[in-house]
Scaffold this active site. Sequence first.
Site, PDB file in Angstrom:
ATOM      1  N   HIS A 369      46.211  47.840  34.216  1.00 54.63           N
ATOM      2  CA  HIS A 369      45.088  48.559  34.239  1.00 54.63           C
ATOM      3  C   HIS A 369      43.813  47.507  34.236  1.00 54.63           C
ATOM      4  O   HIS A 369      42.658  48.246  33.904  1.00 54.63           O
ATOM      5  CB  HIS A 369      44.980  49.090  32.870  1.00 54.63           C
ATOM      6  CG  HIS A 369      45.864  50.351  32.727  1.00 54.63           C
ATOM      7  ND1 HIS A 369      45.841  51.749  33.065  1.00 54.63           N
ATOM      8  CD2 HIS A 369      47.157  50.363  32.233  1.00 54.63           C
ATOM      9  CE1 HIS A 369      46.694  52.341  32.894  1.00 54.63           C
ATOM     10  NE2 HIS A 369      47.925  51.562  32.303  1.00 54.63           N
ATOM     11  N   LYS A 560      30.517  55.881  29.217  1.00 49.33           N
ATOM     12  CA  LYS A 560      31.695  54.984  29.368  1.00 49.33           C
ATOM     13  C   LYS A 560      31.578  53.735  28.442  1.00 49.33           C
ATOM     14  O   LYS A 560      30.769  53.694  27.880  1.00 49.33           O
ATOM     15  CB  LYS A 560      31.876  54.389  30.765  1.00 49.33           C
ATOM     16  CG  LYS A 560      30.649  53.821  31.290  1.00 49.33           C
ATOM     17  CD  LYS A 560      30.903  53.360  32.504  1.00 49.33           C
ATOM     18  CE  LYS A 560      30.678  54.295  33.798  1.00 49.33           C
ATOM     19  NZ  LYS A 560      32.032  54.619  34.696  1.00 49.33           N
ATOM     20  N   ARG A 561      32.745  53.164  28.233  1.00 52.25           N
ATOM     21  CA  ARG A 561      32.687  51.946  27.350  1.00 52.25           C
ATOM     22  C   ARG A 561      31.426  51.060  27.913  1.00 52.25           C
ATOM     23  O   ARG A 561      31.112  50.890  28.983  1.00 52.25           O
ATOM     24  CB  ARG A 561      33.742  51.026  27.186  1.00 52.25           C
ATOM     25  CG  ARG A 561      34.973  51.744  26.696  1.00 52.25           C
ATOM     26  CD  ARG A 561      34.747  51.864  24.993  1.00 52.25           C
ATOM     27  NE  ARG A 561      35.027  50.291  24.504  1.00 52.25           N
ATOM     28  CZ  ARG A 561      35.494  50.131  23.343  1.00 52.25           C
ATOM     29  NH1 ARG A 561      36.113  50.999  22.561  1.00 52.25           N
ATOM     30  NH2 ARG A 561      35.530  48.864  22.741  1.00 52.25           N
ATOM     31  N   LYS A 566      30.613  47.058  33.778  1.00 52.23           N
ATOM     32  CA  LYS A 566      30.181  48.512  34.199  1.00 52.23           C
ATOM     33  C   LYS A 566      28.584  48.623  34.268  1.00 52.23           C
ATOM     34  O   LYS A 566      28.103  49.782  34.781  1.00 52.23           O
ATOM     35  CB  LYS A 566      30.859  49.333  32.990  1.00 52.23           C
ATOM     36  CG  LYS A 566      32.255  49.322  32.620  1.00 52.23           C
ATOM     37  CD  LYS A 566      32.454  50.133  31.549  1.00 52.23           C
ATOM     38  CE  LYS A 566      34.048  50.384  31.405  1.00 52.23           C
ATOM     39  NZ  LYS A 566      34.923  50.858  32.261  1.00 52.23           N
ATOM     40  N   THR A 668      38.170  56.704  35.532  1.00 56.02           N
ATOM     41  CA  THR A 668      38.835  57.985  35.328  1.00 56.02           C
ATOM     42  C   THR A 668      37.617  59.079  35.235  1.00 56.02           C
ATOM     43  O   THR A 668      37.528  60.316  35.544  1.00 56.02           O
ATOM     44  CB  THR A 668      39.730  58.356  34.617  1.00 56.02           C
ATOM     45  OG1 THR A 668      39.442  57.843  33.163  1.00 56.02           O
ATOM     46  CG2 THR A 668      41.245  57.828  35.099  1.00 56.02           C
ATOM     47  N   LYS A 672      36.421  62.871  36.779  1.00 59.36           N
ATOM     48  CA  LYS A 672      35.958  64.168  36.176  1.00 59.36           C
ATOM     49  C   LYS A 672      34.706  64.568  36.557  1.00 59.36           C
ATOM     50  O   LYS A 672      34.582  65.833  36.686  1.00 59.36           O
ATOM     51  CB  LYS A 672      35.814  63.869  34.608  1.00 59.36           C
ATOM     52  CG  LYS A 672      37.463  63.441  34.033  1.00 59.36           C
ATOM     53  CD  LYS A 672      37.275  62.660  32.767  1.00 59.36           C
ATOM     54  CE  LYS A 672      38.372  62.045  32.493  1.00 59.36           C
ATOM     55  NZ  LYS A 672      38.671  61.164  31.285  1.00 59.36           N
TER      56      LYS A 672
HETATM   57  C1  26W Z   1      43.070  43.082  24.603  1.00 60.15           C
HETATM   58  C2  26W Z   1      43.257  44.634  24.220  1.00 60.15           C
HETATM   59  C3  26W Z   1      42.988  45.453  25.399  1.00 60.15           C
HETATM   60  C4  26W Z   1      43.018  45.029  26.724  1.00 60.15           C
HETATM   61  C5  26W Z   1      42.918  45.932  27.806  1.00 60.15           C
HETATM   62  C6  26W Z   1      43.021  46.786  25.417  1.00 60.15           C
HETATM   63  C7  26W Z   1      42.923  47.655  26.340  1.00 60.15           C
HETATM   64  C8  26W Z   1      42.837  47.023  27.638  1.00 60.15           C
HETATM   65  C9  26W Z   1      42.628  47.975  28.740  1.00 60.15           C
HETATM   66  C10 26W Z   1      43.255  47.486  29.980  1.00 60.15           C
HETATM   67  C11 26W Z   1      41.328  48.528  29.303  1.00 60.15           C
HETATM   68  C12 26W Z   1      41.451  49.965  29.882  1.00 60.15           C
HETATM   69  O1  26W Z   1      41.259  50.846  29.334  1.00 60.15           O
HETATM   70  N1  26W Z   1      41.340  49.714  31.291  1.00 60.15           N
HETATM   71  C13 26W Z   1      40.978  50.880  31.982  1.00 60.15           C
HETATM   72  O2  26W Z   1      42.305  51.858  32.582  1.00 60.15           O
HETATM   73  C14 26W Z   1      41.774  52.567  32.883  1.00 60.15           C
HETATM   74  C15 26W Z   1      43.069  53.748  33.323  1.00 60.15           C
HETATM   75  O3  26W Z   1      43.681  52.989  34.341  1.00 60.15           O
HETATM   76  C16 26W Z   1      41.189  52.603  34.221  1.00 60.15           C
HETATM   77  O4  26W Z   1      40.563  53.659  34.995  1.00 60.15           O
HETATM   78  C17 26W Z   1      39.819  51.480  33.998  1.00 60.15           C
HETATM   79  O5  26W Z   1      39.187  51.238  35.311  1.00 60.15           O
HETATM   80  C18 26W Z   1      40.283  50.619  33.241  1.00 60.15           C
HETATM   81  O6  26W Z   1      39.277  49.729  32.858  1.00 60.15           O
END
Ligand code: 26W
Length: 826
Positions: A369, A560-561, A566, A668, A672
């Site tokens: 992701h 968004k975050r 971003k 995502t 929406k």
């Molecule tokens: C270190 C802990 C950690 C690392 C990465 C927690 C969470 C993450 C995720 C990869 C962050 C995340 O939410 N990524 C997002 O995933 C979405 C669903 O596929 C994408 O639409 C976003 O672009 C992406 O940033």
Amino acid sequence: MNSSNPNPLKQYECGEFQFPHDAKHEYYDRHVVFDHVVSMDAASQRERFEAVARSLRDLLTQRWLLTKETHDKENPKRVYYLSMEYLMGRTLVNNIINLGVDKFVRDDLRSDPRQDWTDVIETEPDAGLGNGGLGRLAACFVDSLATLQIPAIGYGLRYEYGIFKQTINYGFQIEQPDHWLARPDPWEVTRRSETVQVPVGCRFGMEKGVLVTIPGHESKLLGVPYDRPVVGYGGRTINTLRLWGAATPDFFDFGEFSSGDFVGAIVDRLLAETVTRVLYPSDTTLAGQVLRFVQEYFLVCCSLADIVARYEKSNKDWQHLPDKVAIQLNDTHPAMAVAEMMRILLDHANLSWDEAWDLSLRTLAYTNHTLLPEALEKWPVRFFELICPRLLEIIYEINRRFLDDVEKSHPSDENRATRMSIVEEGPARQIRMANLAIIGTHSTNGVAKIHSDLLRSRVVHDFAEMYPERFNNKTNGVTPRRWIKLANPDQSALISEAIGDKWVTDLTEFRRLLPLVNDSDFIARFRKTKQVSKERFASWLKSALGHEVDPKSIFDSQIKRIHEYKRQLLNAIHIVVLYNRLRSNPETKMPPRTFFFAGKAAPSYRLAKLTIKLINNIARKIDADPVCHGRIKVVFLPNYNVSLAERLIPASDLSEQISTAGYEASGTGNIKFMMNGALTIGTRDGATIEMAEEAGEENFFLFGLTAEQVVSTRGWYKPIWHYENEPETRAALDAIFNDHFSKDEPGIFEPIRESLLLKGDFFMHLADLSSYTQTQQQVGQLYADSDAWTRRALINVATSGKFSSDRTISEYAADIWDAKPCPISH
Ligand code: 26W
């Protein structure tokens, strides 16, 4: 109970959820009075909410049981989705819609004079068991799996504290704990009898507020399942979301009790139970946190034990594991599943290594992701030694065999072996979880075309070369139930009137709206739904937060975050450019705009938190300046969550998707907005590229460097050039850095100046600023022609069908899982 019908629930088994007429309030009243021992009139809003939820759960219980019975009987291939995060939001309204009882709830219960039903629905706290996109995607996926009638279980952790609550104080983000389970949750069913054991190679202690390991003592954790119903649309299949809670055995370590350290033993036990206390509020780096590691191990251990127990109940022969079980790893967070599955097949099933490896590989699949290097997980070998030493042995053996293969295909290519090894050498050796996930699964996918391409070509190039057949793309989608039907009732009703309501489960139906683009009457009605949503949002905003906004202004949203890539900062700088134009010439033509921001910053992410402060300071200054009145306004909405997104997205005209190209895996939120009739201003990144492909680029506001240009420019990019040569860029930055927005806080934005002008502006804000500003100008011009704007918005809605998570899940089912629907009998 209706005496002429001893079992009124019987009729719900047909999947048409209509309350028996005389039982309408029966379940609800009963739950209010008997669950809480309170009279109907004295019940609090929370008690009423619980009673409605429990009545609804009663209603779906038989269907939930029938789903389980049917799956047990037919023994189809099941999909298991492993995710550390699920951003579910509220459950009550979603279940009302998916069960098809919204009409009943609206028409009947809402007319109950004792009750404001909107308030009751809004009493439910959001289940915020996630950080952002990855967690919300998991929630959309379980909805689609149930709607498509695919037998599936989502596995996750039952965090007692979800993502922190954000408040804003003097413009600063303040984090507060989100104790969403403070009251009993009406949806969850505790399954104590299905508790599993998790062996841990150490015990836990506390030092200066952090969990530490105490080597040399093995201990045991218990995983208690808490099940929640996942109602497919139409209420036919009801799957399960199983969240694990950590507990310790009642009489654990009896020796310790009798040896006298009674208090010590109790404290140990409480510490172990902290494992599922709280979600880690970071979507990037989590360096060196034992607790997070234990959480990941705990999720994997509990879920695989459960999956294997289910398999063994209906199957004798391990050879059929991949025919009955598909396990999807949501990012690398559950990647230990590769080693744990091998452990089970070797130590429990007593298979040979080769047999075990073949089965494990064919059962597991992995989704990536993110391309951010700092988000690629690595765990110290030391953690494995302490907590799960057997898994480490297995990982070493996997690596040894893997490096043998590398040596065979590329003899003596030591650099390659070093790059590809699961073990990263160094003073503290680390396990590279992405390498483990790619090596140990039969499928690795990205979440949008560009992301999957960049993953293959840049991030894990060596692996893509070695296993080309494993790499594939599955462009993200979102569920139209929550994100259109529930969030946007007005637009939904208009669309259904025009093309029927098949779109709810087949979003490609939206294309049938295309001919209506030239129907001026329809365009007017479509515009009206947007206006109604904007007015509704404005009045909520006034009553909830006291902000007044003009529903005739452009509602421009970036929600968004908060993260540098971003580029909320790019949006903020552009606002300052507009502000400066108004100040230097109040006659400047500019359609009125309201800029909405919402999003949380990781508590330790300094620059992200400072960006929140900057936005708030800009908002305050603009509010105080008469020249801006009725022209531009900035609102930072605190505590962004699923429910806030449901309110704001339908009310937005413009969606900001302005990440540095090549950094947003998919996005995502972008999807929406498109489905809800907003136009997008965005870079060529993530799913936005495919959205523009569907709608036609002429119906998008694309700007800025492409992902390739970002790479080729990086070498010589000089942000200071833009400062020196672009007067508006310079004036905007000067205003920010000379404390125009921070008179009483001199120098507060210095770290932003450093990042942009002294440290090279890694995310290339200044490189894209002028192109962004020009494109924003085109946005303003189009908005002035409201028919042209609305036609484009309708084209966007009509062509958004590809981005239903039903499509995404169908592709996973066909290409990765080989899973089929298993219809539930009436
Ligand atoms: C270190 C802990 C950690 C690392 C990465 C927690 C969470 C993450 C995720 C990869 C962050 C995340 O939410 N990524 C997002 O995933 C979405 C669903 O596929 C994408 O639409 C976003 O672009 C992406 O940033």
